[in-house]
Design a protein around this motif. Structure first.
Motif, PDB file in Angstrom:
ATOM      1  N   LEU A   7      22.777 -17.560  52.251  1.00 41.66           N
ATOM      2  CA  LEU A   7      23.197 -17.417  50.866  1.00 41.66           C
ATOM      3  C   LEU A   7      24.647 -16.943  50.745  1.00 41.66           C
ATOM      4  O   LEU A   7      25.074 -16.014  51.438  1.00 41.66           O
ATOM      5  CB  LEU A   7      22.289 -16.413  50.143  1.00 41.66           C
ATOM      6  CG  LEU A   7      20.806 -16.772  50.052  1.00 41.66           C
ATOM      7  CD1 LEU A   7      20.042 -15.673  49.329  1.00 41.66           C
ATOM      8  CD2 LEU A   7      20.606 -18.113  49.366  1.00 41.66           C
ATOM      9  N   THR A   8      25.367 -17.570  49.849  1.00 38.32           N
ATOM     10  CA  THR A   8      26.697 -17.081  49.477  1.00 38.32           C
ATOM     11  C   THR A   8      26.518 -15.857  48.580  1.00 38.32           C
ATOM     12  O   THR A   8      25.426 -15.631  48.026  1.00 38.32           O
ATOM     13  CB  THR A   8      27.471 -18.149  48.711  1.00 38.32           C
ATOM     14  OG1 THR A   8      26.787 -18.414  47.472  1.00 38.32           O
ATOM     15  CG2 THR A   8      27.591 -19.439  49.521  1.00 38.32           C
ATOM     16  N   PRO A   9      27.557 -15.045  48.398  1.00 33.68           N
ATOM     17  CA  PRO A   9      27.424 -13.889  47.492  1.00 33.68           C
ATOM     18  C   PRO A   9      26.944 -14.270  46.093  1.00 33.68           C
ATOM     19  O   PRO A   9      26.123 -13.570  45.497  1.00 33.68           O
ATOM     20  CB  PRO A   9      28.833 -13.305  47.473  1.00 33.68           C
ATOM     21  CG  PRO A   9      29.401 -13.666  48.810  1.00 33.68           C
ATOM     22  CD  PRO A   9      28.856 -15.036  49.101  1.00 33.68           C
ATOM     23  N   LYS A  10      27.432 -15.387  45.571  1.00 27.85           N
ATOM     24  CA  LYS A  10      27.032 -15.804  44.227  1.00 27.85           C
ATOM     25  C   LYS A  10      25.563 -16.235  44.212  1.00 27.85           C
ATOM     26  O   LYS A  10      24.809 -15.925  43.274  1.00 27.85           O
ATOM     27  CB  LYS A  10      27.928 -16.943  43.744  1.00 27.85           C
ATOM     28  CG  LYS A  10      27.810 -17.209  42.249  1.00 27.85           C
ATOM     29  CD  LYS A  10      28.895 -18.161  41.754  1.00 27.85           C
ATOM     30  CE  LYS A  10      28.821 -18.337  40.238  1.00 27.85           C
ATOM     31  NZ  LYS A  10      29.863 -19.266  39.732  1.00 27.85           N
ATOM     32  N   ALA A  11      25.138 -16.951  45.252  1.00 26.90           N
ATOM     33  CA  ALA A  11      23.743 -17.368  45.332  1.00 26.90           C
ATOM     34  C   ALA A  11      22.827 -16.161  45.469  1.00 26.90           C
ATOM     35  O   ALA A  11      21.742 -16.107  44.861  1.00 26.90           O
ATOM     36  CB  ALA A  11      23.550 -18.321  46.500  1.00 26.90           C
ATOM     37  N   LEU A  12      23.240 -15.181  46.242  1.00 30.10           N
ATOM     38  CA  LEU A  12      22.437 -13.971  46.428  1.00 30.10           C
ATOM     39  C   LEU A  12      22.217 -13.252  45.100  1.00 30.10           C
ATOM     40  O   LEU A  12      21.111 -12.799  44.796  1.00 30.10           O
ATOM     41  CB  LEU A  12      23.124 -13.053  47.432  1.00 30.10           C
ATOM     42  CG  LEU A  12      22.447 -11.719  47.725  1.00 30.10           C
ATOM     43  CD1 LEU A  12      21.014 -11.918  48.199  1.00 30.10           C
ATOM     44  CD2 LEU A  12      23.251 -10.937  48.760  1.00 30.10           C
ATOM     45  N   ARG A  13      23.253 -13.178  44.298  1.00 30.80           N
ATOM     46  CA  ARG A  13      23.113 -12.532  42.988  1.00 30.80           C
ATOM     47  C   ARG A  13      22.160 -13.308  42.077  1.00 30.80           C
ATOM     48  O   ARG A  13      21.346 -12.719  41.358  1.00 30.80           O
ATOM     49  CB  ARG A  13      24.493 -12.394  42.339  1.00 30.80           C
ATOM     50  CG  ARG A  13      25.388 -11.368  43.029  1.00 30.80           C
ATOM     51  CD  ARG A  13      26.827 -11.424  42.536  1.00 30.80           C
ATOM     52  NE  ARG A  13      27.659 -10.501  43.284  1.00 30.80           N
ATOM     53  CZ  ARG A  13      28.042  -9.297  42.863  1.00 30.80           C
ATOM     54  NH1 ARG A  13      27.671  -8.882  41.659  1.00 30.80           N
ATOM     55  NH2 ARG A  13      28.785  -8.507  43.609  1.00 30.80           N
ATOM     56  N   LEU A  14      22.277 -14.636  42.129  1.00 28.14           N
ATOM     57  CA  LEU A  14      21.400 -15.460  41.298  1.00 28.14           C
ATOM     58  C   LEU A  14      19.946 -15.277  41.703  1.00 28.14           C
ATOM     59  O   LEU A  14      19.062 -15.097  40.849  1.00 28.14           O
ATOM     60  CB  LEU A  14      21.811 -16.931  41.415  1.00 28.14           C
ATOM     61  CG  LEU A  14      21.117 -17.996  40.553  1.00 28.14           C
ATOM     62  CD1 LEU A  14      19.779 -18.420  41.067  1.00 28.14           C
ATOM     63  CD2 LEU A  14      21.033 -17.573  39.109  1.00 28.14           C
ATOM     64  N   PHE A  15      19.667 -15.269  43.007  1.00 26.00           N
ATOM     65  CA  PHE A  15      18.297 -15.074  43.485  1.00 26.00           C
ATOM     66  C   PHE A  15      17.762 -13.706  43.060  1.00 26.00           C
ATOM     67  O   PHE A  15      16.586 -13.573  42.710  1.00 26.00           O
ATOM     68  CB  PHE A  15      18.226 -15.227  45.002  1.00 26.00           C
ATOM     69  CG  PHE A  15      18.043 -16.642  45.467  1.00 26.00           C
ATOM     70  CD1 PHE A  15      16.856 -17.319  45.241  1.00 26.00           C
ATOM     71  CD2 PHE A  15      19.066 -17.310  46.127  1.00 26.00           C
ATOM     72  CE1 PHE A  15      16.673 -18.621  45.666  1.00 26.00           C
ATOM     73  CE2 PHE A  15      18.902 -18.620  46.555  1.00 26.00           C
ATOM     74  CZ  PHE A  15      17.701 -19.280  46.319  1.00 26.00           C
ATOM     75  N   THR A  16      18.607 -12.705  43.095  1.00 26.22           N
ATOM     76  CA  THR A  16      18.191 -11.363  42.683  1.00 26.22           C
ATOM     77  C   THR A  16      17.798 -11.348  41.212  1.00 26.22           C
ATOM     78  O   THR A  16      16.748 -10.817  40.829  1.00 26.22           O
ATOM     79  CB  THR A  16      19.325 -10.363  42.932  1.00 26.22           C
ATOM     80  OG1 THR A  16      19.675 -10.382  44.319  1.00 26.22           O
ATOM     81  CG2 THR A  16      18.917  -8.962  42.520  1.00 26.22           C
ATOM     82  N   THR A  17      18.634 -11.934  40.377  1.00 26.58           N
ATOM     83  CA  THR A  17      18.342 -11.992  38.943  1.00 26.58           C
ATOM     84  C   THR A  17      17.058 -12.770  38.685  1.00 26.58           C
ATOM     85  O   THR A  17      16.200 -12.346  37.892  1.00 26.58           O
ATOM     86  CB  THR A  17      19.514 -12.642  38.188  1.00 26.58           C
ATOM     87  OG1 THR A  17      20.715 -11.925  38.477  1.00 26.58           O
ATOM     88  CG2 THR A  17      19.269 -12.654  36.690  1.00 26.58           C
ATOM     89  N   MET A  18      16.918 -13.908  39.352  1.00 27.45           N
ATOM     90  CA  MET A  18      15.732 -14.734  39.159  1.00 27.45           C
ATOM     91  C   MET A  18      14.463 -13.993  39.566  1.00 27.45           C
ATOM     92  O   MET A  18      13.436 -14.051  38.865  1.00 27.45           O
ATOM     93  CB  MET A  18      15.864 -16.023  39.969  1.00 27.45           C
ATOM     94  CG  MET A  18      14.675 -16.964  39.829  1.00 27.45           C
ATOM     95  SD  MET A  18      14.801 -18.381  40.945  1.00 27.45           S
ATOM     96  CE  MET A  18      14.602 -17.569  42.542  1.00 27.45           C
ATOM     97  N   LEU A  19      14.503 -13.281  40.705  1.00 28.16           N
ATOM     98  CA  LEU A  19      13.331 -12.551  41.178  1.00 28.16           C
ATOM     99  C   LEU A  19      12.836 -11.581  40.114  1.00 28.16           C
ATOM    100  O   LEU A  19      11.626 -11.420  39.915  1.00 28.16           O
ATOM    101  CB  LEU A  19      13.688 -11.798  42.465  1.00 28.16           C
ATOM    102  CG  LEU A  19      12.582 -10.957  43.115  1.00 28.16           C
ATOM    103  CD1 LEU A  19      11.420 -11.838  43.553  1.00 28.16           C
ATOM    104  CD2 LEU A  19      13.141 -10.165  44.295  1.00 28.16           C
TER     105      LEU A  19
END
Length: 553
Positions: free
Chosen positions: A357-369
């Motif tokens: 995961l890129t930093p931006k993808a990691l943030r998106l996954f966190t929000t989605m979770l």
């Protein structure tokens, strides 16, 4: 600490006895969280000292992996005394102090109960193996060999090889689904169930708020000891065991997942119901039937409150299509059940590395979770974005990794010590030599470094958890069936008069999205969420859109 004081503290937290539904739970691996003694191994006093950090995240509870007395062949998942603390981690007094401090901070405490098996050093097993006619002779799963001396059936151990170990004292085999030093308890013996319930009550009386139940579907075995059938190659799934492990070559119809398990879970739930506000999450270790079992074990109010799902712990990329498929299957198999989702834990490669995961993808996954229906577990260091650590073979501690190296490097890479300070060579974890090496790559992601950086991932986790806590629809609400259109996943969450529309672009390029209505009030701007109110919007790569539906339209 007085037990009644602990119970009164717990009562103060019990205003919402349904807290677990949609709750956020922070998993602590005690060996690697904080060492207070300087011996290089984390302990209970260390955990207590770091509880303010966990409370600052806004989570509801902590889950502490095993700290019971143990020879530590499997790092605490081989219990030799269910009702005491291993001296490595401290004392019962230290545990009582931890519970009191957690409750003062508004955190509930869940502990990891390993009921399917014990250590071979447990007094129960020492007695059981003495003879075939002692008071605990049937407390473990014993069987005569076949006429040719081989094990009674074809069951395999997750840690490799046969699930049966010969014991010369009884001239019988005993069952071990994991290490040979972890004999399986015999749940067909009523006295075993009673003893385990007594141990559970012991911790409830000390103020514990709930339990994570390790390998919950392994409790009961087929009494007839029938062979497991072969599993076709195309159906094999390595979520539970690495692909190099022949364990994946069987359909485990008889070695676990038995219907009699429900009888014990009913007794377990009845005990928890004596302590309002207590809850249990069961770990379902099954790659083929995980959601089916989740549906069985969480239906109604008779069994466990929620089950720990493995679907998002797999190595396969987590696409919009995959998430929609998981929820479709969940709605089919467990329409009234309740899942507990996680991306990382102490048994799998950290998801930052696993999914690259890129930093931006990691943030998106966190929000989605934090927007998905179900409860959530986050694993220590996840809030820092820690990648999987590289642990050289000579430093390995995990017997699983040592057995299958180098094709499978084991679980030590996700178990390395927590990093608190950027300036300390051990990351602030210990003044001594850590039991696993602290990754140099982790130091720049330490808690202290991120506290000083306003846009660090740590603060994003706090904001994402706050979003969930501030909207009851995200915690406890129903959802529409998630749908995937290209890389965009979308669904609604509803509770009472509150409805939220959620959409996530799980892709590396921008994508167009048609909103269901113009009566939406976008939120989550501090999480990078799109703020447009037009019916046609464009989501940037790895961008969410979360909005409250205006019920007045």
């Amino acid at each position: 600490m007085n037990v009644m004081t602990s119970l009164n503290s717990a009562h103060a937290l019990a205003g919402d006895t349904d807290w677990w539904r949609g709750g956020v739970i922070y998993q602590i691996y005690p060996r690697s969280f904080q060492d207070s003694s300087g011996n290089g191994i984390g302990d209970l006093k260390g955990i207590t000292s770091r509880l303010p950090h966990i409370a600052s995240l806004g989570v509801d509870a902590i889950w502490i992996s095993p700290f019971f007395k143990s020879p530590m062949k499997d790092f605490g998942y081989d219990v030799s005394d269910y009702c005491d603390v291993d001296p490595m981690f401290g004392t019962l007094t230290d545990f009582d102090a931890l519970v009191a401090r957690a409750h003062d901070l508004g955190l509930r405490v869940m502990i990891d109960l390993v009921l399917s098996h014990t250590s071979d050093q447990h007094d129960w097993f020492k007695e059981s193996r003495k003879s075939r006619d002692n008071s605990k002779s049937d407390w473990f799963v014993w069987s005569d060999p076949k006429p040719d001396g081989t094990p009674p059936n074809n069951w395999l151990s997750i840690f490799g090889g046969s699930a049966w170990q010969w014991d010369p004292r009884r001239e019988q085999y005993f069952l071990h689904n994991f290490l040979t030093s972890q004999p399986d308890l015999n749940f067909h013996t009523p006295a075993v169930q009673s003893a385990l319930l007594d141990a559970t009550r012991f911790w409830l009386m000390r103020g514990v708020d709930g339990f994570r139940l390790d390998t919950i579907n392994f409790y009961t075995h087929d009494a007839q000891l029938r062979d497991n059938p072969a599993l076709p190659a195309e159906a094999r799934n390595a979520t539970i065991a690495p692909s190099v492990n022949p364990y994946n070559h069987q359909e485990h119809l008889y070695s676990k997942n038995q219907p009699e398990n429900l009888d014990f879970l009913r007794k377990f739930r009845a005990l928890l119901d004596e302590f309002p506000g207590s809850a249990a999450v069961g770990e379902v270790g099954d790659a083929q039937y995980g959601l089916d079992i989740l549906g069985q074990y969480t239906q109604g109010d008779d069994y466990v409150h929620m089950c720990y799902a493995f679907e998002f712990l797999a190595s396969a990329p987590l696409t919009a299509t995959r998430i929609a498929e998981v929820f479709r299957h969940l709605d089919e198999k467990a329409p009234d059940g309740w899942a507990c989702w996680a991306f990382s834990n102490h048994d799998v490669m950290r998801h930052v590395t696993r999914w690259d995961l890129t930093p931006k993808a990691l943030r998106l996954f966190t929000t989605m979770l934090m927007c998905l229906r179900g409860s959530v577990c986050i694993y220590q260091g996840e809030e820092l974005g820690l990648p999987e650590a590289e642990v050289p073979f000579e430093a390995l501690q995990d017997p699983y990794g040592i057995e299958f190296w180098p094709e499978f490097k084991g679980r030590d890479g996700c178990r390395t010590p927590m990093v608190w300070e950027k300036s300390n060579q051990n990351g602030g974890f210990s003044q001594g030599l850590p039991w696993l090496p602290v990754s140099a790559d982790h130091l720049h992601n330490s808690v202290s470094a991120q506290e000083e950086t306003p846009d660090a991932l740590l603060h994003h986790y706090r904001r994402a958890i706050a979003l969930r806590q501030d909207h009851i629809a995200l915690r406890k609400g129903a959802h529409s069936a998630p749908t995937a259109t290209g890389n965009i996943l979308q669904f609604t969450r509803s509770y009472g008069e509150q409805t939220l529309f959620c959409a996530f672009n799980l892709g590396d390029s921008a994508a167009d999205l048609t909103l269901p209505t113009s009566a939406l009030q976008p939120i989550a701007a501090d999480l990078g969420g799109a703020q447009s109110t037009s019916r046609q919007i464009t989501l940037d790569a790895w961008q969410p859109f979360i909005a409250i539906l205006d019920q007045g339209e």
